[in-house]
Scaffold this active site. Sequence first.
Site, PDB file in Angstrom:
ATOM      1  N   CYS A 139      10.752  21.920  44.985  1.00 57.19           N
ATOM      2  CA  CYS A 139       9.900  21.042  44.462  1.00 57.19           C
ATOM      3  C   CYS A 139       9.499  19.694  45.404  1.00 57.19           C
ATOM      4  O   CYS A 139       8.334  19.248  45.514  1.00 57.19           O
ATOM      5  CB  CYS A 139      10.464  20.358  43.180  1.00 57.19           C
ATOM      6  SG  CYS A 139      10.694  21.416  41.911  1.00 57.19           S
ATOM      7  N   LEU A 239      20.571  23.568  37.461  1.00 54.42           N
ATOM      8  CA  LEU A 239      20.095  22.321  37.075  1.00 54.42           C
ATOM      9  C   LEU A 239      20.820  21.569  36.285  1.00 54.42           C
ATOM     10  O   LEU A 239      21.611  22.114  35.258  1.00 54.42           O
ATOM     11  CB  LEU A 239      18.720  22.426  36.402  1.00 54.42           C
ATOM     12  CG  LEU A 239      18.107  21.280  35.636  1.00 54.42           C
ATOM     13  CD1 LEU A 239      17.389  20.481  37.017  1.00 54.42           C
ATOM     14  CD2 LEU A 239      16.754  21.688  34.739  1.00 54.42           C
ATOM     15  N   HIS A 275       5.802  13.591  41.534  1.00 54.66           N
ATOM     16  CA  HIS A 275       5.846  14.914  41.241  1.00 54.66           C
ATOM     17  C   HIS A 275       6.483  15.013  39.843  1.00 54.66           C
ATOM     18  O   HIS A 275       7.386  14.532  39.293  1.00 54.66           O
ATOM     19  CB  HIS A 275       7.217  15.628  41.961  1.00 54.66           C
ATOM     20  CG  HIS A 275       7.395  16.801  41.680  1.00 54.66           C
ATOM     21  ND1 HIS A 275       6.947  18.039  41.355  1.00 54.66           N
ATOM     22  CD2 HIS A 275       8.984  17.079  41.181  1.00 54.66           C
ATOM     23  CE1 HIS A 275       7.634  19.106  40.919  1.00 54.66           C
ATOM     24  NE2 HIS A 275       8.995  18.534  40.772  1.00 54.66           N
ATOM     25  N   GLY A 278       9.560  16.833  35.350  1.00 57.41           N
ATOM     26  CA  GLY A 278       9.821  17.209  33.730  1.00 57.41           C
ATOM     27  C   GLY A 278      10.268  15.657  33.229  1.00 57.41           C
ATOM     28  O   GLY A 278      10.063  14.853  33.736  1.00 57.41           O
ATOM     29  N   PRO A 279      10.271  15.638  31.946  1.00 53.43           N
ATOM     30  CA  PRO A 279      10.083  14.260  31.370  1.00 53.43           C
ATOM     31  C   PRO A 279      11.400  13.388  31.742  1.00 53.43           C
ATOM     32  O   PRO A 279      10.979  12.296  31.961  1.00 53.43           O
ATOM     33  CB  PRO A 279      10.365  14.738  29.709  1.00 53.43           C
ATOM     34  CG  PRO A 279      10.819  16.219  29.698  1.00 53.43           C
ATOM     35  CD  PRO A 279      10.419  16.787  30.828  1.00 53.43           C
ATOM     36  N   SER A 310       6.831  23.309  40.683  1.00 59.98           N
ATOM     37  CA  SER A 310       7.348  23.245  41.742  1.00 59.98           C
ATOM     38  C   SER A 310       6.762  22.722  43.148  1.00 59.98           C
ATOM     39  O   SER A 310       6.314  21.444  42.914  1.00 59.98           O
ATOM     40  CB  SER A 310       8.146  24.590  42.512  1.00 59.98           C
ATOM     41  OG  SER A 310       9.218  24.485  43.322  1.00 59.98           O
TER      42      SER A 310
END
Length: 349
Positions: A139, A239, A275, A278-279, A310
């Site tokens: 990412c 993750l 970027h 995600g939250p 990404s």
Amino acid sequence: MAGILSVAPALPDFRHAQADITDALVAGLADDDKTAAVIRRMHGATGVQQRSLVMPIEDYRDIVDFTHANQLFRQYALPLVEAATRQALDQAGVEAHEIDYLIFTTVTGIGAPSLDVELSQAMGFRSDLKRLPSFGLGCVAGAAGIARVADFLAGHPDALALLVSVELCSLTIQWDDRSMANIVGTGLFGDGAAAVVMAGAHRQEKPQMRVVDSRSALYPDSRDSIGWNIGTSGFRLMLTPAVPELIDGHLAGDVDTLLAEHNLSRNDIDAWVAHPGGPRVLEAFSDALDLAPGELSISWDVMAEMGNLSSSAVLHVLARHGEYPAGHRGLIFALGPGVSVELVLVEWL
């Protein structure tokens, strides 16, 4: 200083509501009502409303192994990067044969020769084009790619360069993986590409913005926090909940260090180009940098409309920041496997 002439995002044709994707994944991943409920809850918590995929949602059940998935990557990635590249060149008023340097980045498909060889031939780039394919930055590669192109152009001020990113995250689907990482990933990641045309300081083209400086950071003891475990079945998402903690512990110091080298502070930044990881990542960015509500609204919008793409995601965010008055400052920032962070200070012209 290197200038950014154009930023061109691209999405594949198959547009799906998040609920429809969730239904398809529940049918393939869940073997009981409890797992189905967890998938629906986690997907609903991502804030993603739609995603674009390279295939109809029903075709993903036919992906049987890594060989098949990687063949699909090469099949579908090339037309997507061609579309982004042609749009970027058109916007910049640059011909393909003028490009001197190309960084190509992806973390969702592999090959040797890498896909940029096919792109170069399809676009008609010169045979003496300097190519640098990149795999593994994940990412962070959208921001890092801009920084590395700027590094090249600092030593080649008469050159034109191109950054191309493509990520087909949907093709990494693991139908036998019911881990929380995979459940979260299947609700968050989408497919997309982007291309950026950049010019050295001696070029006559008029850039939208200039790259002032950049800073890279590799955080200690974080290797297993985010990334891929790659094996016979393909890419299995790694993750952990540690990522927001790493952001909280390190990001502000890195940002302040970069800005201080130019006698700036966070108050001098007009546009935060984050970027959309995600939250929890976006919330951690805001908290760590003490940003006012709404300062990352474009990143939140991109995440809602297409998910996390990404390396391409931050470039989609940058494209939406559009034109600002001369002197308007921005900070492009992303993080990826390592855990690594890239910060790029830019100024609109």
